[in-house]
Write an enzyme that holds these catalytic residues in place. Structure first.
Site, PDB file in Angstrom:
ATOM      1  N   PRO A 167       0.837  -1.276   0.013  1.00  0.00           N
ATOM      2  CG  PRO A 167       0.131  -0.919   2.120  1.00  0.00           C
ATOM      3  CD  PRO A 167       0.768  -1.694   1.297  1.00  0.00           C
ATOM      4  CB  CYS A 168       3.050   2.634  -2.332  1.00  0.00           C
ATOM      5  SG  CYS A 168       2.315   2.373  -3.969  1.00  0.00           S
ATOM      6  CG  HIS A 169      -2.782   3.572  -1.446  1.00  0.00           C
ATOM      7  ND1 HIS A 169      -2.418   2.278  -1.657  1.00  0.00           N
ATOM      8  CD2 HIS A 169      -3.871   3.487  -0.588  1.00  0.00           C
ATOM      9  CE1 HIS A 169      -3.475   1.525  -0.996  1.00  0.00           C
ATOM     10  NE2 HIS A 169      -4.278   2.263  -0.499  1.00  0.00           N
TER      11      HIS A 169
END
Length: 172
Positions: A135-137
């Site tokens: 989950p880089c967001h």
């Protein structure tokens, strides 16, 4: 040989690629199937064969459930072997950021070697081949501004809104 799958989601066309070890790439929603095909080819380090497998189907179903608000964790095997050892360390740390939470690049940097790694962390986050599942967001700038996102800032806003965290950010 990588196997890939392109599918339609409520947010647009998406793509998945796998190696024998696990999911190797996710292409975020795009307007056209052709754009997804192009991204899958450009992320691959070898030939890509369209096809189906139990793992690709499981990943597709989990992504569709996530995008419709029915899932907030993923349990498909991942293949991170295309990254450097530092990138893999960052990506594993990203996986510890839970649904509905935000962390800063600096928070990640401290966990992979020190605050002075924040820029390198930003580069590794941007190179993440498996967005959403890794989950880089959920990573934002230290001042609570949006930061960057390889899928574009409008996609990042949409993902954060889905998770209920967009309102925690500074407007600007």
């Amino acid at each position: 040989m990588q196997r890939s799958m392109i599918f339609r989601s409520p947010w647009g066309w998406m793509g998945l690629a796998e190696s024998p070890k696990g999911i190797q790439a996710i292409v975020l929603p795009k307007r056209s199937k052709r754009a997804v095909e192009f991204d899958l080819r450009s992320q691959s380090n070898g030939p890509v064969q369209q096809g189906e497998s139990a793992r690709l189907e499981t990943a597709r179903r989990q992504l569709l459930d996530y995008l419709s608000g029915r899932r907030n964790t993923f349990d498909v095997p991942l293949d991170l072997s295309q990254g450097t050892s530092f990138q893999r360390k960052v990506w594993r740390t990203l996986q510890r950021v839970p649904y509905g939470k935000l962390r800063s690049y600096q928070w990640i940097a401290v966990r992979v070697g020190g605050r002075h790694y924040a820029r390198a962390v930003g580069n590794a986050v941007g190179a993440n081949p498996i967005p959403i599942v890794i989950p880089c967001h959920r990573i934002v700038a230290h001042d609570a501004s949006l930061g960057g996102f390889s899928g574009g800032l409008s996609m990042k806003r949409k993902l954060l809104a889905l998770e209920g965290t967009l309102t925690q950010l500074q407007r600007g």
